[in-house]
Design a protein around this motif. Structure first.
Motif, PDB file in Angstrom:
ATOM      1  N   LEU A   1       0.810  -1.228   0.000  1.00 53.96           N
ATOM      2  CA  LEU A   1       0.000   0.000   0.000  1.00 53.96           C
ATOM      3  C   LEU A   1       0.841   1.274   0.000  1.00 53.96           C
ATOM      4  O   LEU A   1       0.292   2.373   0.021  1.00 53.96           O
ATOM      5  CB  LEU A   1      -0.939  -0.003   1.212  1.00 53.96           C
ATOM      6  CG  LEU A   1      -1.971  -1.136   1.240  1.00 53.96           C
ATOM      7  CD1 LEU A   1      -2.813  -1.058   2.509  1.00 53.96           C
ATOM      8  CD2 LEU A   1      -2.847  -1.103   0.001  1.00 53.96           C
TER       9      LEU A   1
ATOM     10  N   ASN B   1       2.676   2.660  -2.328  1.00 59.06           N
ATOM     11  CA  ASN B   1       2.535   3.528  -3.515  1.00 59.06           C
ATOM     12  C   ASN B   1       1.760   2.781  -4.604  1.00 59.06           C
ATOM     13  O   ASN B   1       1.530   1.569  -4.511  1.00 59.06           O
ATOM     14  CB  ASN B   1       3.909   3.999  -4.027  1.00 59.06           C
ATOM     15  CG  ASN B   1       4.814   2.841  -4.395  1.00 59.06           C
ATOM     16  OD1 ASN B   1       4.492   2.036  -5.265  1.00 59.06           O
ATOM     17  ND2 ASN B   1       5.958   2.751  -3.710  1.00 59.06           N
ATOM     18  N   HIS B   2       1.407   3.548  -5.615  1.00 60.69           N
ATOM     19  CA  HIS B   2       0.581   2.993  -6.690  1.00 60.69           C
ATOM     20  C   HIS B   2       1.282   1.839  -7.407  1.00 60.69           C
ATOM     21  O   HIS B   2       0.666   0.812  -7.714  1.00 60.69           O
ATOM     22  CB  HIS B   2       0.214   4.097  -7.689  1.00 60.69           C
ATOM     23  CG  HIS B   2      -0.547   3.598  -8.871  1.00 60.69           C
ATOM     24  ND1 HIS B   2      -1.855   3.176  -8.783  1.00 60.69           N
ATOM     25  CD2 HIS B   2      -0.179   3.433 -10.179  1.00 60.69           C
ATOM     26  CE1 HIS B   2      -2.279   2.782  -9.977  1.00 60.69           C
ATOM     27  NE2 HIS B   2      -1.273   2.932 -10.838  1.00 60.69           N
ATOM     28  N   GLN B   3       2.590   1.979  -7.690  1.00 60.52           N
ATOM     29  CA  GLN B   3       3.301   0.931  -8.429  1.00 60.52           C
ATOM     30  C   GLN B   3       3.351  -0.379  -7.656  1.00 60.52           C
ATOM     31  O   GLN B   3       3.218  -1.459  -8.229  1.00 60.52           O
ATOM     32  CB  GLN B   3       4.722   1.394  -8.778  1.00 60.52           C
ATOM     33  CG  GLN B   3       5.459   0.446  -9.711  1.00 60.52           C
ATOM     34  CD  GLN B   3       4.703   0.210 -11.019  1.00 60.52           C
ATOM     35  OE1 GLN B   3       4.276   1.151 -11.686  1.00 60.52           O
ATOM     36  NE2 GLN B   3       4.526  -1.052 -11.400  1.00 60.52           N
ATOM     37  N   SER B   4       3.516  -0.303  -6.345  1.00 64.03           N
ATOM     38  CA  SER B   4       3.519  -1.526  -5.526  1.00 64.03           C
ATOM     39  C   SER B   4       2.169  -2.217  -5.583  1.00 64.03           C
ATOM     40  O   SER B   4       2.090  -3.455  -5.617  1.00 64.03           O
ATOM     41  CB  SER B   4       3.867  -1.191  -4.075  1.00 64.03           C
ATOM     42  OG  SER B   4       5.167  -0.678  -3.982  1.00 64.03           O
ATOM     43  N   GLN B   5       1.090  -1.442  -5.619  1.00 62.66           N
ATOM     44  CA  GLN B   5      -0.253  -2.010  -5.717  1.00 62.66           C
ATOM     45  C   GLN B   5      -0.459  -2.687  -7.076  1.00 62.66           C
ATOM     46  O   GLN B   5      -1.025  -3.780  -7.156  1.00 62.66           O
ATOM     47  CB  GLN B   5      -1.300  -0.923  -5.500  1.00 62.66           C
ATOM     48  CG  GLN B   5      -1.278  -0.337  -4.097  1.00 62.66           C
ATOM     49  CD  GLN B   5      -2.139   0.906  -3.976  1.00 62.66           C
ATOM     50  OE1 GLN B   5      -3.053   1.130  -4.767  1.00 62.66           O
ATOM     51  NE2 GLN B   5      -1.844   1.721  -2.967  1.00 62.66           N
ATOM     52  N   VAL B   6       0.024  -2.039  -8.124  1.00 61.06           N
ATOM     53  CA  VAL B   6      -0.077  -2.610  -9.474  1.00 61.06           C
ATOM     54  C   VAL B   6       0.726  -3.912  -9.554  1.00 61.06           C
ATOM     55  O   VAL B   6       0.250  -4.920 -10.082  1.00 61.06           O
ATOM     56  CB  VAL B   6       0.401  -1.596 -10.543  1.00 61.06           C
ATOM     57  CG1 VAL B   6       0.549  -2.275 -11.904  1.00 61.06           C
ATOM     58  CG2 VAL B   6      -0.553  -0.421 -10.624  1.00 61.06           C
ATOM     59  N   ASP B   7       1.951  -3.906  -9.012  1.00 60.89           N
ATOM     60  CA  ASP B   7       2.791  -5.101  -9.052  1.00 60.89           C
ATOM     61  C   ASP B   7       2.124  -6.274  -8.333  1.00 60.89           C
ATOM     62  O   ASP B   7       2.102  -7.400  -8.845  1.00 60.89           O
ATOM     63  CB  ASP B   7       4.156  -4.817  -8.403  1.00 60.89           C
ATOM     64  CG  ASP B   7       5.019  -3.889  -9.243  1.00 60.89           C
ATOM     65  OD1 ASP B   7       4.703  -3.689 -10.443  1.00 60.89           O
ATOM     66  OD2 ASP B   7       6.011  -3.361  -8.694  1.00 60.89           O
TER      67      ASP B   7
ATOM     68  N   SER C   1      -1.099  -6.681  -7.731  1.00 60.62           N
ATOM     69  CA  SER C   1      -2.298  -7.075  -8.479  1.00 60.62           C
ATOM     70  C   SER C   1      -1.939  -7.936  -9.682  1.00 60.62           C
ATOM     71  O   SER C   1      -2.603  -8.945  -9.959  1.00 60.62           O
ATOM     72  CB  SER C   1      -3.078  -5.839  -8.936  1.00 60.62           C
ATOM     73  OG  SER C   1      -3.499  -5.085  -7.829  1.00 60.62           O
TER      74      SER C   1
END
Length: 195
Positions: free
Chosen positions: A75, A77-83, A85
């Motif tokens: 949670l 940052n956005h890139q960690s969430q994308v990775d 997912s």
């Protein structure tokens, strides 16, 4: 692919417009070979609903467990969430792509499956063929192995129900001989031909 070489259901579906043959391969030859241009795994189809439910539950539990342990990082940052997912979606596709409706269990099917990598999927060597249900994508694959250059590990050939079986047997023997595989066995189906 199928676990058995002489299933009436398979002859009716895949051999109805021609002289049907079933080629037996050495399983080890498929499991321990590098394929080009895509990597494949040899996997059995899962037909039992209880086993399918167990697989889905394990995938979800594994994803939730990973999320609980790494929640702060995921949670952050956005890139960690994308990775996260993308990796979770890849795991779901890998584990669930082997499931088939229980009524197809008679097929006893196995497949060469391409693992779904995280992120967008760009396949090399994708081709298309016409079928009664529309256009179907497929992948060409070649064994990329020093021990098996340009040759699949054929063990035997079974000729399905057909007219003039002895002529077909001789033809298959001739084909095998021309490809330096005269030592391979040729079997005949004992099932009656459907006229």
């Amino acid at each position: 692919m199928c676990e058995e070489n002489n299933l009436l259901n398979q002859w009716r579906v895949y051999g109805k417009d021609t002289v049907p043959i079933s080629i037996e391969f050495a399983t080890r030859g498929f499991m321990f070979v590098n394929w080009s241009p895509n990597d494949f795994d040899l996997v059995p189809m899962v037909y039992h609903a209880s086993k399918q439910t167990e697989i889905v539950n394990n995938v979800i539990e594994g994803g939730l467990e990973y999320f609980r342990h790494h929640r702060k990082y995921i949670l952050a940052n956005h890139q960690s969430q994308v990775d996260f997912s993308q990796k979770f979606a890849s795991l779901c596709i890998d584990c669930c792509s082997t499931m088939k409706h229980p009524q197809f269990e008679v097929e006893k099917e196995w497949r060469l499956a391409v693992r779904w990598p995280p992120g967008p999927r760009y396949l090399r060597g994708q081709n298309y063929r016409a079928s009664p249900i529309g256009i179907v994508p497929y992948l060409k694959a070649r064994p990329d192995d020093q021990n098996m250059p340009d040759r699949l590990p054929i063990k035997s050939v079974t000729i399905g129900p057909c007219a003039h079986p002895e002529i077909q047997r001789q033809t298959i023997h001739d084909i095998l001989y021309q490809h330096n595989m005269a030592d391979k066995e040729v079997h005949m189906s004992d099932l009656p031909i459907r006229v």
